[in-house]
Scaffold this motif. Structure first.
Motif, short mmCIF file in Angstrom:
data_model
loop_
_atom_site.label_atom_id
_atom_site.label_comp_id
_atom_site.label_asym_id
_atom_site.label_seq_id
_atom_site.Cartn_x
_atom_site.Cartn_y
_atom_site.Cartn_z
N ARG A 289 0.83 -1.22 0.00
CA ARG A 289 0.00 0.00 0.00
C ARG A 289 0.85 1.26 0.00
O ARG A 289 0.40 2.31 -0.49
N GLU A 336 -3.51 -6.08 -3.12
CA GLU A 336 -3.32 -5.05 -2.08
C GLU A 336 -2.70 -3.79 -2.68
O GLU A 336 -3.12 -2.66 -2.35
N LEU A 339 -5.36 -2.01 -4.73
CA LEU A 339 -6.38 -1.40 -3.88
C LEU A 339 -5.81 -0.14 -3.21
O LEU A 339 -6.50 0.89 -3.13
N GLY A 340 -4.56 -0.21 -2.77
CA GLY A 340 -3.92 0.99 -2.24
C GLY A 340 -3.81 2.09 -3.28
O GLY A 340 -4.00 3.27 -2.99
N LEU A 391 -9.37 -2.07 2.13
CA LEU A 391 -7.93 -1.96 2.36
C LEU A 391 -7.60 -2.19 3.83
O LEU A 391 -6.62 -2.88 4.15
N ASN A 394 -7.44 -5.83 4.44
CA ASN A 394 -6.60 -6.62 3.51
C ASN A 394 -7.45 -7.45 2.56
O ASN A 394 -7.15 -8.61 2.28
N GLY A 396 -8.24 -7.11 -0.86
CA GLY A 396 -8.13 -6.70 -2.25
C GLY A 396 -8.93 -7.59 -3.17
O GLY A 396 -9.51 -7.12 -4.16
#
Length: 426
Positions: A289, A336, A339-340, A391, A394, A396
């Protein structure tokens, strides 16, 4: 070129496919094969690409030259081989078949002569797949430590330092067992920096780390291993092979594919589309992230100021990020990262991205990674999924499932680590 003349999904997938092709063992392995020896050739090895590497060896090896052996690969990654046995085992947490396969490899390489040859095929994932506990340890001990490391946020070099010191085959021990036979190891790198000692925990490579280093890694991440592991690491018996060991004098470790090759192939494919590529690095590390926040900042600079490139351009990178697990959602490090990136970009127009593991499996899920678009947050929200909440958990996988962005490839049968491409359009 404008954002209306380029299909972002097709473009990003074409770049990923080019990266995979560059690391295909059928294409890259044969030029590095040694000549058959006077005696026998025994093939051993492990990793997510081990079976396809074995098949490439069989296809290039003279039919009249002796060839036999065994490799261990991940479940679902096997391919038919005629002369080399292929065993499937668990990854990332080791299991009984992987342990038995590793033990059998040590048996296969013993009793050979200088006229024989050990051909070792090594690729990412071999650390978990070649799970032979050191004397006094059990498979359950190794499984417990491995699971804790995977959740800790430790990088691959740190994890493999510990794994080597709990192993009966890693850290150069396979090569020691093969002496006095010469050893040629062909490696496909999945680690930042392409250090042969880190790839699959270096079964044919001298190890500069120590038992003290392994203890320090566990202490750094607050991991409390089983009592048998504590005792083993404290006793410091059976250290890994060290640089300068004369028993490793006839060992050659040869890199046949690496992340940089994949990135360069993707960069050329981008040029074919008329999009300028910029390779940011083949060994980027850090929390997924947090790497995403940096990528978002670069993307904004491109959009606002045309720096470091004018759009359309694509930012390419490889390496292996980490995820410190805080929630209970699903998803590997590529999901992840994306998504970050989604949260950091917050729907910024003109920015699309693909992030995927080149082995086709993101962590332990069934997706290779995912695709991100400016409307991904809105799509997920329409399905009742919040990007920020996902997020924090966790999750994603859940986010991109809701946004219809999961990238499914199945096992690619190679592995040169993660591939990230961020496309910035005008």
């Amino acid at each position: 070129m404008t954002s209306t003349t380029l299909d972002a999904d097709a473009f990003l997938r074409a770049l990923f496919d080019a990266a995979l092709a560059a690391a295909d063992p059928a294409r890259c392995l044969a030029p590095f094969l040694p000549k058959p020896p006077k005696g026998r050739t025994v093939v051993v090895g492990g990793g997510k690409a081990a079976a396809t590497m074995a098949r490439a060896v069989e296809q290039a090896w003279p039919q009249d030259a002796p060839l036999s052996g065994l490799v261990v690969t991940r479940y679902g990654h096997a391919v038919p081989c005629q002369r080399i046995e292929v065993v499937e085992a668990s990854h990332p947490v080791p299991d009984e078949p992987g342990m038995r396969g590793a033990a059998h490899m040590l048996e296969l390489v013993q009793g050979l002569t200088p006229d024989d040859l050990v051909l070792c095929l090594v690729s990412g994932g071999g650390s978990a797949l070649l799970a032979l506990p050191a004397e006094g340890l059990t498979l359950a001990d190794k499984q417990a430590v491995n699971q804790a490391l995977l959740r800790s946020g430790a990088n691959i070099a740190e994890m493999n330092c510990v794994r080597k010191h709990l192993s009966g085959i890693k850290g150069g021990r396979l090569a020691l067992a093969a002496a006095p036979a010469p050893v040629v190891a062909l490696l496909i790198s999945d680690v930042p920096g392409d250090d042969p000692a880190v790839i699959a925990s270096g079964p044919t490579v001298p190890d500069p780390t120590s038992f003290a280093d392994a203890r320090a890694v566990l202490a750094k991440y607050g991991i409390k291993p089983p009592p048998a592991v504590v005792a083993h690491l404290a006793a410091e018996k059976g250290e890994t092979a060290k640089p300068g060991d004369p028993r490793l004098a006839d060992v050659r470790n040869i890199m046949v594919a690496a992340p940089q090759m994949a990135l360069e192939a993707a960069a050329q494919r981008a040029r074919d589309f008329g999009v300028t590529p910029l390779i940011l690095g083949d060994a980027l590390e850090g929390e997924a992230r947090e790497v995403a926040i940096v990528m978002a900042g670069i993307s904004r600079q491109v959009r606002r100021h045309g720096q470091p490139l004018n759009p359309p351009c694509v930012l390419l990178s490889g390496g292996e990020t980490t995820v410190t697990v805080r929630g209970n959602g699903r998803g590997g490090r590529n999901a992840e990262f994306l998504l970050g990136l989604a949260v950091a970009l917050d729907g910024l127009a003109g920015v699309h991205a693909l992030a995927a593991d080149t082995d086709g499996i993101d962590g332990s899920e069934d997706n290779a990674g995912a695709l991100l678009h400016p409307d991904s947050i809105a799509r997920a929200a329409a399905a009742g999924v919040s990007a920020k909440a996902a997020l924090a958990n966790n999750d994603g996988y859940g986010f991109f499932q809701a946004a219809d962005g999961l990238l499914m490839t199945g096992p690619t049968l190679t592995n040169v680590n993660d591939f990230r491409a961020v496309l910035v359009l005008p």
